[in-house]
Enzyme design. Sequence first.
Site, PDB file in Angstrom:
ATOM      1  CG  HIS A 152      -6.887   2.131  -3.095  1.00 64.76           C
ATOM      2  ND1 HIS A 152      -5.989   2.498  -2.071  1.00 64.76           N
ATOM      3  CD2 HIS A 152      -5.913   1.700  -3.982  1.00 64.76           C
ATOM      4  CE1 HIS A 152      -4.713   2.383  -2.331  1.00 64.76           C
ATOM      5  NE2 HIS A 152      -4.572   1.796  -3.489  1.00 64.76           N
ATOM      6  CG  LEU A 153     -11.837  -2.553  -3.446  1.00 67.13           C
ATOM      7  CD1 LEU A 153     -12.847  -3.322  -3.643  1.00 67.13           C
ATOM      8  CD2 LEU A 153     -11.185  -3.463  -2.166  1.00 67.13           C
ATOM      9  CD  GLN A 179      -2.775   1.150   2.256  1.00 69.52           C
ATOM     10  OE1 GLN A 179      -2.761   0.365   3.191  1.00 69.52           O
ATOM     11  NE2 GLN A 179      -3.830   1.881   2.242  1.00 69.52           N
TER      12      GLN A 179
END
Length: 113
Positions: free
Chosen positions: A99-100, A93
Amino acid sequence: MSSSCIFCKIAAGEIPGRGGQARRRHAGVQGPQSAGATHLLVIPTTHVGTLNDAKDGATLGKLLLFARDVAQETGIASRGYRVVVNTNPDGGQTVFHLHLHVLGGRVMHWPPG
């Protein structure tokens, strides 16, 4: 909303996202194309730093349903796609707003990266 978070700014419409679509609680924008022929980002409009910080299972479920909808609307759902959540630095990350990544448009292999 975090005033310094780029994804909060995209979700609020302050910064335009490429190829974006928004719904009441989520936004979908194009991501970098290096991860797949199609790389979309699905972003909750409320700031949650990481998956570890998420408190509401119903919101997470709706986020996944939105990812499915975005995959269908972009034409990658029928052949297949991958949904990825990177969590914290060792998980990859780099933007600390949950978030996807919706990846598709090519054959995915296992194990990834």
